[in-house]
Scaffold this motif. Structure first.
Motif, PDB file in Angstrom:
ATOM      1  N   GLU A 304      41.237 104.851  59.644  1.00  0.00           N
ATOM      2  CA  GLU A 304      39.983 105.464  60.062  1.00  0.00           C
ATOM      3  C   GLU A 304      38.784 104.731  59.469  1.00  0.00           C
ATOM      4  O   GLU A 304      37.768 104.519  60.142  1.00  0.00           O
ATOM      5  N   SER A 305      38.890 104.321  58.202  1.00  0.00           N
ATOM      6  CA  SER A 305      37.787 103.598  57.571  1.00  0.00           C
ATOM      7  C   SER A 305      37.535 102.265  58.266  1.00  0.00           C
ATOM      8  O   SER A 305      36.391 101.886  58.532  1.00  0.00           O
ATOM      9  N   VAL A 306      38.604 101.554  58.565  1.00  0.00           N
ATOM     10  CA  VAL A 306      38.475 100.232  59.179  1.00  0.00           C
ATOM     11  C   VAL A 306      38.045 100.330  60.635  1.00  0.00           C
ATOM     12  O   VAL A 306      37.226  99.544  61.122  1.00  0.00           O
ATOM     13  N   THR A 307      38.581 101.337  61.351  1.00  0.00           N
ATOM     14  CA  THR A 307      38.304 101.460  62.780  1.00  0.00           C
ATOM     15  C   THR A 307      36.933 102.051  63.072  1.00  0.00           C
ATOM     16  O   THR A 307      36.248 101.622  63.995  1.00  0.00           O
ATOM     17  N   HIS A 308      36.540 103.034  62.262  1.00  0.00           N
ATOM     18  CA  HIS A 308      35.323 103.781  62.597  1.00  0.00           C
ATOM     19  C   HIS A 308      34.240 103.702  61.512  1.00  0.00           C
ATOM     20  O   HIS A 308      33.099 103.355  61.821  1.00  0.00           O
ATOM     21  N   ALA A 309      34.573 104.058  60.276  1.00  0.00           N
ATOM     22  CA  ALA A 309      33.536 104.208  59.254  1.00  0.00           C
ATOM     23  C   ALA A 309      32.797 102.902  58.969  1.00  0.00           C
ATOM     24  O   ALA A 309      31.565 102.857  58.996  1.00  0.00           O
ATOM     25  N   ARG A 310      33.540 101.855  58.690  1.00  0.00           N
ATOM     26  CA  ARG A 310      32.882 100.590  58.343  1.00  0.00           C
ATOM     27  C   ARG A 310      32.069 100.017  59.505  1.00  0.00           C
ATOM     28  O   ARG A 310      30.910  99.628  59.324  1.00  0.00           O
ATOM     29  N   PRO A 311      32.613  99.957  60.721  1.00  0.00           N
ATOM     30  CA  PRO A 311      31.808  99.458  61.842  1.00  0.00           C
ATOM     31  C   PRO A 311      30.555 100.310  62.102  1.00  0.00           C
ATOM     32  O   PRO A 311      29.492  99.778  62.408  1.00  0.00           O
ATOM     33  N   TRP A 312      30.696 101.647  61.970  1.00  0.00           N
ATOM     34  CA  TRP A 312      29.529 102.488  62.232  1.00  0.00           C
ATOM     35  C   TRP A 312      28.437 102.250  61.193  1.00  0.00           C
ATOM     36  O   TRP A 312      27.250 102.216  61.520  1.00  0.00           O
TER      37      TRP A 312
END
Length: 338
Positions: A304-312
């Motif tokens: 979740e961190s790699v897919t969503h949090a960091r990019p956002w």
């Protein structure tokens, strides 16, 4: 059970049923919104990784102690390799962390400039050479801290050598933000961040008290690292460990914290996942040890961190809010009531 817990339970149930990675199962329940940057998760990265803790000795004049440190490092390298690790990370001062009082040209009671002629440089070099040779023989990337000698009267660097699986020093990180004692009496500061790649996973390096500087961790996020390697002797290792967890969660990458065995009772060495949780830790009994884990972007701890949090967070920092800001008197009046 909360809605969030129930959602994770459903994802885990699907992974158990289908054999998919956590990332793949996550997409089944919640596809990424159009336009999101998901390149990391779309092409998951993974490497078998080991973090170590060793006793740190403080007298570089002591040949026997330097030899013993080298032997302990090589023992843990073999243990990491036996567990399938591709890279192993050691603490600050893994061979020796020279004491300011041992090195001071004045009285041990009054700290002064270091006399680096006291260091047994030939012994230190031979131990590092033996470590590099073993790294080559076992095909094991090894990140090992040591003093790096400069020329003439220049003080050395406090450094992390990055030794490849061919036994070659491919780069070196020099501590940049030193303590008062280090910069006043012992070392020359470094000048730049350092990154290197192993099996497609990008690493960055930090040393000593640099855990206290969030801008260094943010710098590595901008350099697209997947994992920051932090080696320290840690005067307050509990606080350092907590800060390291925060840096991992805020930046959405892995952090490996390597500390001496002397601190293992309160903060053993370990690896922190991009969600801020500990993935694995060394023994808490003061013994030399390694913890071996998979740095896997498709794991539940990272997906979740790699897919969503960091990019956002990257998108939000790029100024996406400007087009949504409004001109409104009730917005501008900070004292407007209700």
């Amino acid at each position: 059970m909360t809605a969030r817990s129930n959602f994770k339970r459903q994802v885990r149930a699907r992974t158990a049923k289908t054999g998919e990675s956590y990332t793949a199962a996550l997409r089944h329940f919640r596809p990424a919104p159009s336009g999101d940057v998901i390149s990391e998760a779309g092409n998951p990265k993974s490497v078998r990784f080991a973090v170590a803790q060793t006793p740190v000795r403080d007298d570089p004049r002591d040949v026997r102690a330097l030899r013993e440190s080298g032997r302990e490092v090589r023992t843990l390298m073999r243990e990491a390799s036996a567990q399938g690790a591709r890279i192993v990370h050691f603490p600050e001062g893994a061979i020796c962390f020279p004491s300011k009082r041992v090195m001071s040209v004045g009285s041990p009671d009054a700290v002064g400039p270091a006399d680096w002629d006291r260091c047994q440089w030939p012994v230190l070099r031979s131990e590092l050479a033996a470590i590099a040779g073993l790294a080559r023989d076992m095909r094991l990337w090894t990140v090992i801290a040591s003093v790096h000698r400069l020329t003439g009267a220049n003080r050395p660097h406090n450094s992390l050598y990055v030794i490849s699986d061919r036994g070659e020093v491919v780069t070196r990180y020099d501590e940049r933000l030193l303590s008062h004692t280090k910069v006043s009496y012992l070392y020359s500061p470094g000048v730049s961040p350092v990154t290197f790649d192993v099996d497609g996973v990008r690493f960055g390096c930090l040393l000593g008290m640099e855990v206290h500087y969030p801008e260094l961790f943010a710098e590595y996020e901008k350099l697209d690292v997947d994992c920051v390697l932090l080696s320290t002797t840690g005067v307050s290792p509990g606080a350092v460990a907590t800060q390291a967890q925060g840096h991992a969660a805020v930046n959405g990458y892995w952090v490996s914290l390597s500390v001496p065995t002397q601190h293992s009772a309160t903060a053993p060495s370990g690896v922190i996942a991009p969600n801020g949780d500990w993935l694995g830790r060394c023994a808490a009994d003061g013994s030399p040890s390694v913890a071996v884990v998979n740095l896997d972007d498709s794991s539940e701890a990272a997906a979740e961190s790699v897919t969503h949090a960091r990019p956002w967070r990257r998108k939000s920092r790029a100024g996406i809010y400007a087009e949504h800001q409004v001109t409104d008197p009730r917005s501008e009046n900070r004292r407007a009531a209700f």
